[in-house]
Design an enzyme around this catalytic site. Structure first.
Site, short mmCIF file in Angstrom:
data_model
loop_
_atom_site.label_atom_id
_atom_site.label_comp_id
_atom_site.label_asym_id
_atom_site.label_seq_id
_atom_site.Cartn_x
_atom_site.Cartn_y
_atom_site.Cartn_z
CG ASP A 1 32.61 24.99 19.41
OD1 ASP A 1 33.39 25.77 19.03
OD2 ASP A 1 31.58 25.72 20.12
CB CYS B 1 -0.85 0.03 1.19
SG CYS B 1 -1.88 -1.42 1.30
CG ASP C 1 29.54 26.15 16.73
OD1 ASP C 1 30.77 26.37 16.46
OD2 ASP C 1 29.28 26.08 17.67
#
Length: 759
Positions: free
Chosen positions: A442, A21, A645
């Site tokens: 970071d 389906c 970042d």
């Protein structure tokens, strides 16, 4: 990710029962003009469609209807969206299945009891046939089977027959073919037995009725189990209070939470939940934020602190100004992110879709071949045996388990992740994170707290530490330097006396001075002390040691004499070392990419156990560093929290943003960590691997089940081993396979982060 020229259409799809389906609905949507992308989820009964500018939502809905399914706009449980939700539809489906299963079971019970009882008690048949005759019992059997077939079983024919006529068969078509063939064959035996050879006049009314009943029972168990997969979202939504007390004209008035507007002042009493997101302006308390962060320790809230809707106030009372309401609250965004991740499709699902695209037609061909082989090669009564084996193949091969294998694990896994404070913004990140071989962090704000703090206080002989801090803080209160603010904050935290400074002066690039309580206080770097003619040798070794730990030293002099040293640093976050150790224990290489100096970077890396360090990297340099690390180690994830970042988060194979970070960083990441804790990264990686293992188990079961049972149902093993599978047992096995897949996925509810990583 959707561009500005596209819109996203969320639809609820009813009528889907198997992976076939899903494939059919997706193909219908993708062939509609203006559709850029489509993802259909069997478990959620939903479709996410990305439309270009010329796309028409109504055309998409019409294409789905032509494929044999119903589509309607999806009702979400967040924000101001009222009316019936998909949860209400699911409950209605379960209620309907309960009713149909009960009716089918009651009608099937006499047929099953007579068939089984006849084997266990041979005299039962003789007694019944003597009472009403064999022909009479067959007419009763026909009536009972017809009640099952055209009552509860009619759902299979309503969907299956039209799909057969469209040449797009799916699970309902297989059930309709199998049970319909058994029922019609039996009707011919009862109504016109002369049309069949004497040895083939067997009836299969009990097989047809039992198959329908077992498949309905399987669907009921499956629907109830599937309901548990969305339990995490429903638990989150129960945290949203129904009402709030707002301050109007000086009095507190209780209103519905949806009526709260940005700018309203909201009062919260002990034991109540915060209604919406906002800023505390009066009072104070400790608030349990575990529903957002996964962190069980209540957080102190004082004026100026942020509070989040749905969190639980524990002890005190406070008032806050509403800032984000309705669909903009953090709780609503969390639910939206989890729903979007659950509706997404993993790359592994593409393989399943390709297989199921031809699987159902292949099953029909296999059933036809089994029928022909038994009809031509088996001894009399061959026709009855041919029908039985063809029906068994059609029933046992329904691809329900294939369609459920991936979405069940995704739904349970992402829900469990949300409970742990890990939000997968896109489902694909689940699979991608499993494969990462390196994680780069970071430094500032991610591995460290991101703000300077006083770490060391070293007075010389004859100077009390309390006096050193109080006098230096008095001078630094007049300075805006980050180091000065860190010293003042430490003095306030330690409740040092607040002293007045007179004749304050700054020495650019060197330090500051002033008169405090009649004493001349001078604060600054070693060069400033030397300029004043002071020898810093007594403290130089300490300063050198602290520099190696990435701590900045400040010297102080009182009345022309060296008084001591204060050191300031960006402290490492609690749990950072444990989180990195947990990542390394999972075989992941850990790197740190920072714009800070090499000396500071190396000191932080040594303290937390990082393997690789890239220092003095600008935002563009971070992207280059990620590419270099990827070439060395393979797929890589990046963890950050700041605006600078964002490029690195987007460049990594998987970007993880700390929840305390900026909106830009969060929008650039695939995974958001609501808890500002490095250990959450290890938990996210471990959870990703657990979910993918679970999907692998489900797929192995779903495909292995069909590979093993289809030959058995077709009778291929009968000539050599005397083994075959009756239609009744085929139905039981098919139902069991779907329930087993869902039950296996539900085990993810019990997932716990790696040892040493608290959730």
């Amino acid at each position: 990710m959707s561009g500005p020229e596209t819109t996203t259409l969320d639809l609820s799809i009813s009528g889907m029962t198997c992976a076939g389906c899903v494939s059919r609905v997706e193909n219908a949507i993708r062939q509609t003009p203006g559709v850029a992308e489509a993802a259909v989820n069997l478990l959620a009964g939903s479709a996410q469609v990305r439309l270009s500018a010329e796309g028409d939502p109504e055309a998409v809905a019409e294409a789905i209807r032509k494929a044999g399914y119903e589509a309607r706009p999806r009702r979400h449980v967040h924000g101001h969206d009222h009316g019936p939700t998909d949860e209400a539809s699911r409950l209605a489906e379960v209620a309907g299945l309960k009713r149909d299963t009960l009716v089918a079971a009651l009608a099937t019970a006499p047929l099953f009891a007579m068939e089984m009882g006849g084997h266990l008690l041979p005299g039962l048949h003789h007694w019944l046939f003597g009472l009403i005759g064999e022909g009479g019992w067959r007419w009763i059997s026909l009536a009972l089977a017809a009640l099952v077939m055209f009552g509860p079983g009619l759902r299979f024919f309503r969907t299956g027959v039209p799909n057969l006529l469209r040449l797009t068969p799916e699970m309902n078509a297989l059930v309709a073919l199998g049970t319909g063939a058994a029922f019609l064959y039996s009707v011919v035996v009862v109504v016109a037995p002369q049309l069949l050879p004497a040895g083939s006049r067997h009836v299969y009314f009990e097989a047809a009725a039992v198959i329908v009943t077992l498949i309905l029972l399987g669907r009921l168990l499956e629907a109830q189990a599937k309901g548990r997969t969305g339990a995490a979202i429903r638990r989150l939504m129960t945290l949203r209070p129904k009402s709030a007390r707002v301050v109007r004209e000086g009095a507190e008035v209780e209103i519905g939470v949806d009526e709260v507007k940005a700018g309203d002042v909201v009062a919260v009493r002990p034991g109540e939940r915060v209604a919406v997101d906002g800023l505390v302006i009066e009072g104070g308390s400790f608030v349990d934020e575990s529903m957002i962060t996964g962190e069980p320790v209540p957080v102190e809230k004082t004026p100026g602190a942020q509070v989040t809707g749905g969190t639980l106030n524990t002890t005190g009372a406070f008032r806050f100004r509403a800032e984000k309401v309705g669909a903009d609250t953090m709780l609503a965004q969390i639910v939206r992110m989890v729903e979007e991740a659950q509706a997404g499709k993993l790359p592994v699902q593409a393989m399943v879709d390709r297989v199921t695209g031809w699987f159902v037609p292949a099953v029909i061909v296999t059933a036809a071949l089994a029928f022909a082989a038994w009809l031509l090669l088996a001894p009399a009564p061959a026709l009855a045996l041919a029908v039985a084996h063809a029906v068994a193949v059609l029933i046992v091969a329904c691809p329900c388990a294939m369609g459920l294998a991936t979405p069940t694990s995704i739904m349970v896994g992402t829900g469990r992740a949300a409970e742990l404070g890990v939000l997968f913004r896109r489902g694909e990140a689940l699979q991608a994170l499993r494969g990462v071989r390196a994680v780069a962090f970071d430094k500032t704000g991610t591995l460290t707290l991101g703000r300077p703090a006083l770490t060391d206080l070293e007075p010389v002989a004859g100077v009390a530490a309390e006096d050193l801090l109080a006098l230096v803080a008095a001078v630094e209160r007049s300075s805006e330097h980050p180091i000065a603010r860190a010293i003042v904050a430490a003095a306030d935290e330690r409740r040092a006396p607040v002293l007045e400074v007179e004749r304050f002066e700054t020495r650019t690039g060197l330090g500051a001075e002033g008169v405090v309580s009649g004493r001349r206080v001078q604060v600054g770097a070693a060069g400033y002390m030397r300029e004043l003619g002071l020898d810093v040798a007594p403290l130089q070794a300490t300063a050198d040691r602290l520099a190696g730990q990435a701590r900045t030293s400040v010297f102080a002099a009182f009345d022309g004499r060296l008084a001591g040293l204060l050191a300031v640093a960006d402290p490492i976050k609690p749990g950072a070392a444990e989180g990195i150790a947990a990542l390394r224990a999972q075989g992941v290489t850990v790197a740190m990419i920072t714009g800070d100096s090499a000396l500071t970077a190396r000191a932080v890396a040594d303290a937390v156990g990082v393997d690789e360090v890239v220092a003095e990297a600008l935002p563009a340099g971070k992207v280059a560093a990620i590419e270099a690390l990827r070439r060395r180690f393979g797929p890589l994830a990046f963890v950050g929290d700041g605006v600078n970042d964002a490029p690195a988060l987007a460049a990594a194979d998987v970007g993880l943003a700390m929840g305390a970070g900026t909106d830009v960083a969060i929008e650039s990441a695939e995974v958001v960590l609501m808890r500002d804790d490095v250990r959450a990264v290890a938990a996210a990686v471990a959870l990703s691997r657990a979910v993918m293992r679970n999907i692998g188990q489900n797929l192995a079961w779903a495909f292995g089940y069909n590979i093993l049972l289809i030959p058995l149902a077709a009778g291929a093993l009968y000539p050599a081993f005397g083994l075959s599978l009756s239609p009744v047992f085929a139905a039981a096995a098919m139902a069991l396979s779907s329930v087993s897949v869902v039950a296996n996925a539900l085990r993810l509810h019990a997932f716990q982060p790696p040892k040493g990583v608290s959730a």
